[in-house]
Each structure stands twice: as structure tokens, then as C-alpha cells.
Write a protein that holds these residues in place. Sequence first.
Motif, short mmCIF file in Angstrom:
data_model
loop_
_atom_site.label_atom_id
_atom_site.label_comp_id
_atom_site.label_asym_id
_atom_site.label_seq_id
_atom_site.Cartn_x
_atom_site.Cartn_y
_atom_site.Cartn_z
N GLN A 1 0.68 -1.18 0.15
CA GLN A 1 -0.01 0.13 -0.09
C GLN A 1 0.93 1.08 0.08
O GLN A 1 0.79 2.26 -1.04
N LEU A 2 1.71 1.19 0.82
CA LEU A 2 2.82 2.49 1.02
C LEU A 2 3.36 2.71 -0.40
O LEU A 2 3.74 3.73 -0.94
N GLU A 3 3.94 1.48 -1.15
CA GLU A 3 4.62 1.67 -2.54
C GLU A 3 3.44 2.35 -3.54
O GLU A 3 3.90 2.84 -4.49
N ARG A 4 2.07 1.88 -3.33
CA ARG A 4 1.17 2.19 -4.31
C ARG A 4 0.37 3.45 -4.08
O ARG A 4 0.22 3.97 -5.24
N HIS B 1 8.29 4.78 7.65
CA HIS B 1 7.77 3.56 6.61
C HIS B 1 8.22 4.32 5.11
O HIS B 1 8.92 3.25 4.28
N LEU B 2 7.43 5.30 4.75
CA LEU B 2 7.73 5.75 3.57
C LEU B 2 8.95 6.14 2.99
O LEU B 2 9.58 5.81 1.82
N THR B 3 9.83 6.76 4.34
CA THR B 3 10.93 6.95 3.72
C THR B 3 12.01 5.84 3.52
O THR B 3 12.83 5.74 2.47
N ALA B 4 11.88 4.85 4.16
CA ALA B 4 12.49 3.45 4.14
C ALA B 4 12.23 3.04 2.69
O ALA B 4 13.19 2.18 2.13
N LEU B 5 10.86 3.05 2.30
CA LEU B 5 10.62 2.53 0.86
C LEU B 5 10.88 3.20 -0.28
O LEU B 5 10.70 2.94 -1.17
N GLY B 6 11.71 4.51 0.01
CA GLY B 6 11.94 5.30 -1.33
C GLY B 6 11.01 6.23 -1.66
O GLY B 6 11.14 6.83 -2.85
N ARG B 7 9.75 6.44 -0.81
CA ARG B 7 8.69 7.30 -1.27
C ARG B 7 8.68 8.77 -1.43
O ARG B 7 8.31 9.49 -1.82
N SER C 1 11.73 15.29 -5.20
CA SER C 1 10.60 15.92 -6.07
C SER C 1 9.38 16.20 -5.15
O SER C 1 8.77 17.10 -5.23
N LEU C 2 9.11 14.97 -4.40
CA LEU C 2 7.84 14.90 -3.64
C LEU C 2 8.06 16.07 -2.55
O LEU C 2 7.22 16.87 -1.93
N TYR C 3 9.21 16.02 -1.72
CA TYR C 3 9.39 16.90 -1.03
C TYR C 3 9.49 18.38 -1.33
O TYR C 3 9.10 19.28 -0.49
N ASP C 4 10.32 18.61 -2.50
CA ASP C 4 10.22 20.21 -2.92
C ASP C 4 8.74 20.52 -3.18
O ASP C 4 8.58 21.48 -3.09
N SER C 5 7.87 19.47 -3.43
CA SER C 5 6.42 20.01 -3.87
C SER C 5 6.00 20.24 -2.54
O SER C 5 4.87 21.18 -2.79
N ASP C 6 6.15 19.54 -1.48
CA ASP C 6 5.54 19.96 -0.16
C ASP C 6 6.42 19.46 1.24
O ASP C 6 6.55 18.32 1.33
N PRO C 7 7.32 20.33 1.63
CA PRO C 7 8.19 19.82 2.40
C PRO C 7 7.56 19.41 3.70
O PRO C 7 8.17 18.91 4.61
N THR C 8 6.09 19.62 3.96
CA THR C 8 5.57 19.06 5.18
C THR C 8 4.93 17.76 4.92
O THR C 8 4.78 16.73 5.92
N VAL C 9 5.05 17.29 3.56
CA VAL C 9 4.64 16.11 2.91
C VAL C 9 3.16 15.97 3.61
O VAL C 9 2.63 14.59 3.51
N ARG C 10 2.24 16.64 3.85
CA ARG C 10 0.87 16.46 4.25
C ARG C 10 0.17 16.11 3.01
O ARG C 10 -1.12 15.70 3.26
N SER C 11 0.79 16.58 1.69
CA SER C 11 -0.17 16.44 0.49
C SER C 11 0.21 14.70 0.27
O SER C 11 -0.88 14.43 -0.62
N LEU C 12 0.67 14.24 0.87
CA LEU C 12 1.12 12.63 0.84
C LEU C 12 0.37 11.91 1.91
O LEU C 12 -0.31 10.94 1.60
N LEU C 13 0.64 12.46 3.13
CA LEU C 13 0.43 11.69 4.26
C LEU C 13 -0.22 12.79 5.22
O LEU C 13 0.26 13.79 5.77
#
Length: 840
Positions: free
Chosen positions: A510-513, A531-537, A541-553
Motif C-alpha cells: 500500500q505504501l509503495e502504491r 515507513h515511506l522514507t525507508a521504501l523510497g517514497r 521531487s515530492l519533498y520539494d513540492s511539499d516539505p511538510t509531506v501532508r499532501s501525501l500523508l
Amino acid sequence: MPDPALRPVVSVIVVNYRGAEDTITCLRALREELDYPAERLQLVCVDNASGDGSAERIRQQVPGVEVVESGANLGFAGGCNVGARHATGTVLAFLNNDARPHRDWVTAAVDVLKAEPTVAAVASKVLDWDGEHIDFVDAGLTWFGMGYKRHAGQPVSDFPAGSHDVAKDVLFATGSAMFVRAEVYRRLGGFDERFFMFYEDVDLGWRLNLRGWRVRYEPRSLTFHRHHASMSKVDSPDNARELYLLERNALAALYKNVSDSTLAKALPAALALAVRRATARGDIDPTQLEIGKPDTGSATVEIPRTTLAGILAIDQFVELLPSLAASRQTEQAARVRSDADLIPLMRRAMEPAYPLPRYLAAHDVLVEVFGLEEAFGARRKVLVVTGDALTERMAGPAIRAWNMADVLAGEHEVRLVTVNPLFAPPEAPFAVAQAKQRDLSPHVAWADVVVLQGHALEMVPELKKAANTKIVVCDMYDPMHLELLEQGKDDTDEQRELDLIGVTNVLNAQLERGDFFLCASERQRHFWLGHLTALGRLTPSLYDSDPTVRSLLAVAPFGLPGKPPQRTASPIRGRLVGDADKVIIWAGGVYSWFDPLTLLHAVDRLSRRQPDVRLLFLGMKHPNPEVPDMDIGARTRALAGRLDLTGKHVFFNETWVPYAERQNWLLDSDCGVTTHYEHVETTFAFRTRVLDYLWTGLPIVTTDGDAFADLVRTEQLGVVVPAEDPDALADALEKVLYDKEFADAARMRIAVVRERFTWETALAPLVSFCRNPSPSADRLPGTAPLVRNKPLGVGGTFRRDLDLVRSYLDNGGPAELTRRAAGRVKRLAAERLRKGRGDD
């Protein structure tokens, strides 16, 4: 100034057709006037078979420009694609040859692409040559496929200062001045060369948006344009050729890009409207062949070229249909956004575009008869999948899935599907269905967005394929692998390891998809970020688009109803206990990770001081038959019996209480309790049924260690006690039950806090995402670095290898060097073998 080496190489492509004078002026401005490192700029000029010596003249007067001769007039679209094939930059810029750039034109656009990785293309602000009139500041699209530049031709002075100086998302950029990521452009096949010119930019922007990318208007990226200087060389004063291309290409763009359901209504209406537009433009008498009218006897009728343009456009659209059908199949398979998602970017989809009376009348008729406003305003389809039982008696996962569907149904067409065999749902304002695993695929195909929880992803293997573009939301509020560490203690060591590996793989899949993830608390968020960091997510580019990563999690806790609880019965008082007894309620089930045993010892101690204390376990039997009974339930009953509490001070409700009736049991109680052990499951757990204590205003006694303990302590909603301390727990229960002043103060604070946990508030991140769903930044097709590492070259490679040899010798001697060298030889051999087989 930023280090030039950290700037992407930008390839500016200028297409020339018999306009050498304009082209030379444009290229000189690009070479001499831009505030962008010259070594990071490539200028490509494509001569579209001008046949007038333009190519040689450009080479002589603007040295350093790569001039490419196409061999034939491929139009603007084809010329741009030729230029793109010769481009070396990671960013492509397209500029009309009759335009000149502001010095910040490139820098401003590159800043956007670097700062916002979900932006595929930047639309420049375009004014006329003198900067007095608007050429492009916003994009619009009609339901019949005609793109238009809003406010084009209007004086800048007609608008308040700064009106068009705010960046915004648009449907498309004008091809006269735009930037696009090179990898994305190539992934989409570039401009559609069948368009030749006009609307190729509309079509590209449309396709980018459908695939989840954004097109961003950036006013600081400014150019000035002599509009249609090129077209004037090949068209007549009536602009019939331009009209022909506009009409044909609008139909082509519409056919390629709208969904099946929209196309069924929009295409026949668009064809009919094109005919009416053609006859209205030429002021043709549409009734001249009616039987009741006099026959002129003439074998020919004079038709203006402007009318013929519309008729021939339809004819040639039909000619293109076989190849367009293949393109349509590609675009529809790759899309992740619905037609409804793009309505805001269309600005005024129902805009008629032409102020001709007969045409306007036909437009209104077609819109009404074909139901086009409804077609373009169709609601997004959201599928929520759960593995839990949907009945009157629902457990936490089903309650959460139900309320997700309920909240989303206010804006979208929602379908809640369970794969559980137990299915007898209450009435709902949304579709509810049961499906076996093999029958889930049609539900998934129906949806624009799929919301999953538990093991649901494993039941739809097509969603896990790399090429699958469906937008997936994963609800991670239940860290199942941590629960399993406690739940599986009665199994063999080997089975526990196997089960843990299996559940962890399910969660990792799920975390990869997923494109968007929900969790229940900030603690959980930190856990899943790991978990997401360990899996390479967690990519750059994702961090630059949203340094808080709340748009992903995002945090979306379990919720409670917004409507206050209404008592409809009194199931405890006068039945199980006396009217004046003090009732402690344990809401929810009894599971291995809880500690009801310490609670029983505490009640035993307290009952000696306060004989009227009563404890009720609300539900001993889980409503989902697939959830096995856990040993802790039997141990709880046994201990209550040994302490002689059963039926006197402790009561067990064996069946699960119907969800719609739970408030009656809670309102009959004086306080809510939850106790657990100190372990990692507790640290990241979210005790969902504790929210019902907030809903019904019950002061809370809880063991320390989880997110709710933090809330109770911080907001003073009750008492927090150490784990496995029956004396402290007995004292806490006594304070909450018998200290009226303390209990009343806690209830007042609960009334304020519970508003933060209504389902509408708790699920706000999910609602927001579903309003504008898109793939996560790292899953967008064509994602690639803007700035790549500089190639090492022969000398750099030698120095690197020499440093490695020294390191291997220092750390492990000749044996280590030999081992590393052998490994490298094997890798190189394997790579060559794969290339020889044609493997990717």
C-alpha cells in the motif's frame, strides 16, 4: 545568483516559416537579453521548408544557434517536435518567431518548475508587441473543444493594476510562449502533428491535466507577441484557412480527451453546432432547399469560404478518425482525472464563443437537448472498499469506511463495497454493495478514486501494476503489524514470524502504491513517514513540492457524529444496575493489546470503598465472524469470576451493540475507561471507541502511553494513570465518579474538544484531496530530474576508480579488491546480456 551548474539546461525552440527577419530579431533577444546563464541555454531554430533562403540567412546572422531544416512544412506542431528531437535540455521552451522575451522569461519559468515538481508546463504571460494589449493571461475551453485566450485583445489599462499578475493553474499554455519538462513532453508524444497549427497547445495542456500534471500560469515569465504574423503569409483576408484548422482541431481535441460518457453527448452536439456556426458565419439561408419554397433552378449556390471552412473541417475530421481513435484509446487509458475535475480550469465551459444570433439559438438548444451542463458537471466517482462487516452492528474499520462514504457523498457519487460475507447494512444516502474478491474489478474500473483499508489492495492485483493510473487513497489508521505482535502471542514462533512478514508486505504494498495516505494521529504520522522514507517514497521531487509531506500523508482521526446523541432507551439503569449506581463503561471489544485485567483488580479495590460502583463491558463478541476470539476475553471473564465481581460489580454484554443504539448505553454511564499495556502497539494506536466517550460527554480514565492519553492529559478531560497500576486506576475512577466538581469541569471541556473530532472535521483532508485528486508527485508519468549530474568523462572515471581501489585495499586488502572487482564484472556482464535480449 544561484550556481549556474544547478540550473537546468533549457532548450528554446523557435519555428520559422518565411519569417527570417522576425526570427533573427527573436533569436538575438534570446541570446543577448535573457537573465539566464548562456552556458545553460540551447537555441534551436527549425526552418519549416521556407524555400526562401531563411535557414542560411539565420545561420549567418545569429551564430551559435542550431538551425534544423525540416525538409517540409510540418506546421507549428511538427516543427516544434523536430526541434524537441534536437534538444539537449531537460526543459523545453517554445517561443513564436514573432515574439520577444522579457529578460526574466526563462528564469521565472524555471523557478516554478524547480519549486513545484507537480507542474509539467509553465504558461507565460503574453502581451502585444507594445505591451498595451493582452494576448495571454488565462486559458478557457468550451464544451465543443474550442480553446480560447481569455481577455485576449483587451487593453491592459481596462483592468486594475496587477489583475493578471497572480500565478494560477490553467488548462493549457499558449504555444507562442511556454515551457514544459522535456521528459514529460516526450512521454506524451509532444504536440499532435495532425493539428498542424492551432489548438495543438490546447490539446497538450488538456492531456497533461488528464494525466495528473499541472499547467501553471506565471506572470513573471513575460513575452511580447505580434499575433499571427506567420499565419498572414499563408491565409487570405477572410481567414478561411485559419477557421478550417480551428474547427477541425477543436473536434479532434474533443474526441481525444473527453470521457466516453461525455463524448456520447458532446460529439453529436459539437458536430451539429459546427454546421450551424458555418451557415451563420456565411449568412446562408438554411431553408433554401425546403420543398415549400420556390426552386431557383440553379445547379450551384455561392458559399463563402468561411462557411466552407466549417463543412470541410467536419469532412477532414472524419478522415482523421481512424488515427484519432488510437490516440483516444491511449489518452483514456492514461487519464487519472475526470471531466468534472477540469471544469474549473475550463473557466466557462458553456461559453458559446461566437455572437451570431442564429448560432446562439442553436447553441442553447443543443446544450439543453443533449444535457451538456449535466454531462460536464458529472460528479466524481469514489469507491470505498472495506473488509469489515457492514451491518447494524459494525466494528471500527466498517464505521470508519461508512463515514468516509457518508462525508464524501455530499460532493461525489460514492459506492461503499465490502468483501465480508456478513452484509446487512442500514439505509444509506450512498450505494452500498457486497462483492467477492473476483468481483471487485468492475467496481474499481467504475471509480475515479479508490479508497482502501486493511487487505483490500491485495484483492485487486491490477491496482498494483506499475502501469495502473487509478488514483488510490490508502487508509493506514490501523497499524496491523503492530497489533499482530500482541494478537499472535499464542501461535508458534515460526507462525508469528510468517504472519508478521505477510502483514508487513501487505502494508508495504500500500505504501509503495498509494497516491494519498491517511493516518489517525501525529504519532502515527511520524511512524508512517519512517515507513515511506525507508521504501523510497520520500523523494526530492515530492519533498520539494511539499516539505511538510501532508499532501501525501495527512492526519484524519477516527470521528464522531456532528449531531448530539439522542437517548431512545435506557438499557443499563433499571435493568442491569440500579438507577443510582455509578457506571463505568468499556466501549468496544476486548483484544489482546488491551489490559482489562488490571481494570478488574481496580474495580475490586474500589468496590470495597464504594459498593455502588459498576463496570460494563459493552461488547465481548466481535461482529465480524472473520475476527477470531482472543484469549484475553476468556481470561477477563475468569478473573471477574474469581474475584466474585460478575453480576455484582462487573457485567458483560455478550453481543455487539447496534451502532445506531450505542448512545443509549453510553448515556446511561458515568465515565468511560480504556486500559492497555505499555508496548509499541499502544504508542501508535488510536483507540477509536474512546471518541464515543467524547461524543456523549463522559469523563475519561485511561492508561498512559497512547495519543488519547496525551489528549486527556493536555485538555483535562479525565485522569491518566500508569500502566498495570490497579491502585492508581482505582483512585482515578473514584475521582471521576464521586468528585462531582471534577467530573462537571471535565464534561465542560469535553464539550469544546469533541467539536474537533466530528467526522466532517476529521475527514477534511480526504474531502480536500477528493476535490482535486491527482497522482502523488513521485508517481506522475515522465517524472525526471531537471538538473542531472555532470558526466565524469574518461579522466573523472579513472580518478573515481582509483579512489575506490585505494579504499578497498585500505579496508580489506587484496582479497576485498578481488571480490569487488569480480562483482563489478558480473554486473557489467548481466547488463550487456539484458541489452542483448532487448530487456528493459
